[in-house]
Motif scaffolding. Structure first.
Motif, PDB file in Angstrom:
ATOM      1  N   ILE A 119       0.847  -1.198   0.000  1.00  0.00           N
ATOM      2  CA  ILE A 119       0.000   0.000   0.000  1.00  0.00           C
ATOM      3  C   ILE A 119       0.880   1.244   0.000  1.00  0.00           C
ATOM      4  CG2 ILE A 119      -1.603   1.366   1.423  1.00  0.00           C
ATOM      5  CD1 ILE A 119      -2.889  -1.301   2.257  1.00  0.00           C
ATOM      6  N   LYS A 120       1.858   1.268   0.894  1.00  0.00           N
ATOM      7  CA  LYS A 120       2.727   2.434   1.012  1.00  0.00           C
ATOM      8  C   LYS A 120       3.462   2.701  -0.301  1.00  0.00           C
ATOM      9  CE  LYS A 120       5.664   2.132   4.366  1.00  0.00           C
ATOM     10  NZ  LYS A 120       6.599   2.231   5.480  1.00  0.00           N
ATOM     11  N   THR A 121       4.012   1.668  -0.907  1.00  0.00           N
ATOM     12  CA  THR A 121       4.747   1.809  -2.162  1.00  0.00           C
ATOM     13  C   THR A 121       3.845   2.318  -3.283  1.00  0.00           C
ATOM     14  OG1 THR A 121       6.220   0.015  -1.511  1.00  0.00           O
ATOM     15  CG2 THR A 121       6.175   0.580  -3.848  1.00  0.00           C
ATOM     16  N   SER A 122       2.661   1.752  -3.386  1.00  0.00           N
ATOM     17  CA  SER A 122       1.723   2.129  -4.442  1.00  0.00           C
ATOM     18  C   SER A 122       1.285   3.589  -4.312  1.00  0.00           C
ATOM     19  CB  SER A 122       0.500   1.210  -4.372  1.00  0.00           C
ATOM     20  OG  SER A 122      -0.487   1.631  -5.255  1.00  0.00           O
ATOM     21  N   ILE A 123       0.922   4.009  -3.105  1.00  0.00           N
ATOM     22  CA  ILE A 123       0.475   5.380  -2.878  1.00  0.00           C
ATOM     23  C   ILE A 123       1.629   6.357  -3.087  1.00  0.00           C
ATOM     24  CG2 ILE A 123      -0.397   7.006  -1.142  1.00  0.00           C
ATOM     25  CD1 ILE A 123      -2.544   5.102  -2.183  1.00  0.00           C
ATOM     26  N   GLU A 124       2.797   6.003  -2.578  1.00  0.00           N
ATOM     27  CA  GLU A 124       3.973   6.873  -2.715  1.00  0.00           C
ATOM     28  C   GLU A 124       4.320   7.077  -4.195  1.00  0.00           C
ATOM     29  OE1 GLU A 124       8.425   7.241  -0.736  1.00  0.00           O
ATOM     30  OE2 GLU A 124       7.213   5.482  -0.313  1.00  0.00           O
ATOM     31  N   LYS A 125       4.282   6.013  -4.970  1.00  0.00           N
ATOM     32  CA  LYS A 125       4.592   6.092  -6.400  1.00  0.00           C
ATOM     33  C   LYS A 125       3.584   6.993  -7.124  1.00  0.00           C
ATOM     34  CE  LYS A 125       4.997   3.254 -10.520  1.00  0.00           C
ATOM     35  NZ  LYS A 125       4.579   2.011 -11.155  1.00  0.00           N
ATOM     36  N   SER A 126       2.305   6.787  -6.847  1.00  0.00           N
ATOM     37  CA  SER A 126       1.265   7.592  -7.500  1.00  0.00           C
ATOM     38  C   SER A 126       1.366   9.065  -7.110  1.00  0.00           C
ATOM     39  CB  SER A 126      -0.126   7.071  -7.132  1.00  0.00           C
ATOM     40  OG  SER A 126      -0.334   5.801  -7.699  1.00  0.00           O
ATOM     41  N   ALA A 127       1.623   9.339  -5.829  1.00  0.00           N
ATOM     42  CA  ALA A 127       1.745  10.728  -5.373  1.00  0.00           C
ATOM     43  C   ALA A 127       2.934  11.412  -6.026  1.00  0.00           C
ATOM     44  CB  ALA A 127       1.876  10.770  -3.851  1.00  0.00           C
ATOM     45  N   ASN A 128       4.043  10.702  -6.157  1.00  0.00           N
ATOM     46  CA  ASN A 128       5.225  11.279  -6.801  1.00  0.00           C
ATOM     47  C   ASN A 128       4.978  11.548  -8.278  1.00  0.00           C
ATOM     48  OD1 ASN A 128       6.776  11.361  -4.467  1.00  0.00           O
ATOM     49  ND2 ASN A 128       7.598   9.312  -4.779  1.00  0.00           N
ATOM     50  N   GLU A 129       4.273  10.643  -8.947  1.00  0.00           N
ATOM     51  CA  GLU A 129       3.965  10.830 -10.364  1.00  0.00           C
ATOM     52  C   GLU A 129       3.083  12.058 -10.584  1.00  0.00           C
ATOM     53  OE1 GLU A 129       2.188   7.171 -11.661  1.00  0.00           O
ATOM     54  OE2 GLU A 129       4.110   6.116 -11.727  1.00  0.00           O
ATOM     55  N   LYS A 130       2.181  12.330  -9.641  1.00  0.00           N
ATOM     56  CA  LYS A 130       1.243  13.444  -9.770  1.00  0.00           C
ATOM     57  C   LYS A 130       1.745  14.706  -9.067  1.00  0.00           C
ATOM     58  CE  LYS A 130      -1.946  11.007 -11.855  1.00  0.00           C
ATOM     59  NZ  LYS A 130      -2.485  11.318 -13.163  1.00  0.00           N
ATOM     60  N   ASN A 131       2.987  14.667  -8.525  1.00  0.00           N
ATOM     61  CA  ASN A 131       3.556  15.804  -7.798  1.00  0.00           C
ATOM     62  C   ASN A 131       2.632  16.291  -6.681  1.00  0.00           C
ATOM     63  OD1 ASN A 131       5.959  15.934  -9.330  1.00  0.00           O
ATOM     64  ND2 ASN A 131       4.860  17.015 -10.949  1.00  0.00           N
ATOM     65  N   THR A 132       2.098  15.349  -5.925  1.00  0.00           N
ATOM     66  CA  THR A 132       1.201  15.643  -4.816  1.00  0.00           C
ATOM     67  C   THR A 132       1.969  15.572  -3.507  1.00  0.00           C
ATOM     68  OG1 THR A 132      -0.622  14.652  -6.058  1.00  0.00           O
ATOM     69  CG2 THR A 132      -0.960  14.931  -3.700  1.00  0.00           C
ATOM     70  N   GLN A 133       1.687  16.519  -2.591  1.00  0.00           N
ATOM     71  CA  GLN A 133       2.339  16.511  -1.286  1.00  0.00           C
ATOM     72  C   GLN A 133       2.058  15.188  -0.582  1.00  0.00           C
ATOM     73  OE1 GLN A 133       0.481  20.079   0.425  1.00  0.00           O
ATOM     74  NE2 GLN A 133       2.567  20.825   0.749  1.00  0.00           N
ATOM     75  N   LEU A 134       3.098  14.601  -0.010  1.00  0.00           N
ATOM     76  CA  LEU A 134       2.978  13.307   0.665  1.00  0.00           C
ATOM     77  C   LEU A 134       3.523  13.458   2.076  1.00  0.00           C
ATOM     78  CD1 LEU A 134       2.335  10.256   0.286  1.00  0.00           C
ATOM     79  CD2 LEU A 134       4.691   9.973  -0.461  1.00  0.00           C
ATOM     80  N   PHE A 135       2.720  13.061   3.059  1.00  0.00           N
ATOM     81  CA  PHE A 135       3.113  13.137   4.458  1.00  0.00           C
ATOM     82  C   PHE A 135       3.053  11.748   5.071  1.00  0.00           C
ATOM     83  CE2 PHE A 135       1.232  17.202   3.325  1.00  0.00           C
ATOM     84  CZ  PHE A 135       2.185  18.094   3.777  1.00  0.00           C
ATOM     85  N   PHE A 136       4.043  11.432   5.883  1.00  0.00           N
ATOM     86  CA  PHE A 136       4.063  10.145   6.569  1.00  0.00           C
ATOM     87  C   PHE A 136       3.715  10.338   8.032  1.00  0.00           C
ATOM     88  CE2 PHE A 136       6.683   9.316   2.857  1.00  0.00           C
ATOM     89  CZ  PHE A 136       6.172   8.099   2.439  1.00  0.00           C
ATOM     90  N   ILE A 137       2.771   9.541   8.504  1.00  0.00           N
ATOM     91  CA  ILE A 137       2.325   9.553   9.890  1.00  0.00           C
ATOM     92  C   ILE A 137       2.874   8.268  10.529  1.00  0.00           C
ATOM     93  CG2 ILE A 137       0.299   9.698  11.404  1.00  0.00           C
ATOM     94  CD1 ILE A 137       0.688  12.077   9.379  1.00  0.00           C
ATOM     95  N   PRO A 138       3.416   8.341  11.753  1.00  0.00           N
ATOM     96  CA  PRO A 138       4.080   7.166  12.339  1.00  0.00           C
ATOM     97  C   PRO A 138       3.245   5.883  12.398  1.00  0.00           C
ATOM     98  CG  PRO A 138       4.560   9.123  13.621  1.00  0.00           C
ATOM     99  CD  PRO A 138       3.541   9.518  12.596  1.00  0.00           C
ATOM    100  N   THR A 139       1.961   5.979  12.797  1.00  0.00           N
ATOM    101  CA  THR A 139       1.177   4.748  12.932  1.00  0.00           C
ATOM    102  C   THR A 139      -0.205   4.893  12.301  1.00  0.00           C
ATOM    103  OG1 THR A 139       0.180   5.357  15.052  1.00  0.00           O
ATOM    104  CG2 THR A 139       2.320   4.210  15.140  1.00  0.00           C
ATOM    105  N   MET A 140      -0.798   3.753  11.992  1.00  0.00           N
ATOM    106  CA  MET A 140      -2.154   3.732  11.456  1.00  0.00           C
ATOM    107  C   MET A 140      -3.138   4.268  12.498  1.00  0.00           C
ATOM    108  SD  MET A 140      -2.096   0.089   9.398  1.00  0.00           S
ATOM    109  CE  MET A 140      -3.841   0.098   9.079  1.00  0.00           C
ATOM    110  N   LYS A 141      -2.895   3.964  13.748  1.00  0.00           N
ATOM    111  CA  LYS A 141      -3.766   4.447  14.823  1.00  0.00           C
ATOM    112  C   LYS A 141      -3.769   5.974  14.869  1.00  0.00           C
ATOM    113  CE  LYS A 141      -4.729   4.138  19.704  1.00  0.00           C
ATOM    114  NZ  LYS A 141      -4.246   3.997  21.023  1.00  0.00           N
ATOM    115  N   GLU A 142      -2.584   6.585  14.797  1.00  0.00           N
ATOM    116  CA  GLU A 142      -2.485   8.046  14.811  1.00  0.00           C
ATOM    117  C   GLU A 142      -3.207   8.665  13.617  1.00  0.00           C
ATOM    118  OE1 GLU A 142       1.324  10.024  15.721  1.00  0.00           O
ATOM    119  OE2 GLU A 142       2.025   8.023  16.300  1.00  0.00           O
ATOM    120  N   LEU A 143      -3.037   8.062  12.450  1.00  0.00           N
ATOM    121  CA  LEU A 143      -3.696   8.581  11.253  1.00  0.00           C
ATOM    122  C   LEU A 143      -5.209   8.475  11.403  1.00  0.00           C
ATOM    123  CD1 LEU A 143      -3.619   9.841   8.479  1.00  0.00           C
ATOM    124  CD2 LEU A 143      -3.172   7.583   7.507  1.00  0.00           C
TER     125      LEU A 143
END
Length: 80
Positions: A39-63
Motif C-alpha cells: 500500500i505504502k509503495t503504491s500510494i507513494e509512487k502515484s503521489a510522486n507521479e502526480k507531484n502531490t504533497q505526501l506526508f508520513f504519519i508514524p502509525t495507522m492508529k495516529e492517522l
C-alpha cells in the motif's frame, strides 16, 4: 497536518486515496508508516507521479485519530 477546513475534504482509505490521485483530485496524501508495504509503495509512487504533497504519519492508529475515525487508517487524502 489536517486542519478543520481540510476535514471537510478528507477521504480515508486506500481505494479512495488511489482514485483521487488517479483523477488528479488530491491536494495532499497522508500515509501511515506502519501500513502494508504494498500500500505504502503504491500510494507513494502515484503521489510522486502526480507531484502531490505526501506526508508520513508514524502509525495507522495516529492517522485514524487525525481523521476522526475509531480505527486505524493506512492512508487518507485531502481533496482539492
Amino acid at each position: 497536518m489536517i486542519g478543520e477546513a481540510d476535514k471537510a475534504k478528507l477521504q480515508v482509505g486506500y481505494k479512495q486515496t488511489l482514485r483521487a490521485l488517479n483523477e488528479d483530485k488530491a491536494e495532499k496524501v497522508l500515509v501511515a508508516e506502519d501500513c502494508d508495504s504494498n500500500i505504502k509503495t503504491s500510494i507513494e509512487k502515484s503521489a510522486n507521479e502526480k507531484n502531490t504533497q505526501l506526508f508520513f504519519i508514524p502509525t495507522m492508529k495516529e492517522l485514524g485519530e487525525m481523521c476522526s475515525i475509531e480505527v486505524g487508517a493506512s492512508c487518507a487524502v485531502v481533496l482539492k
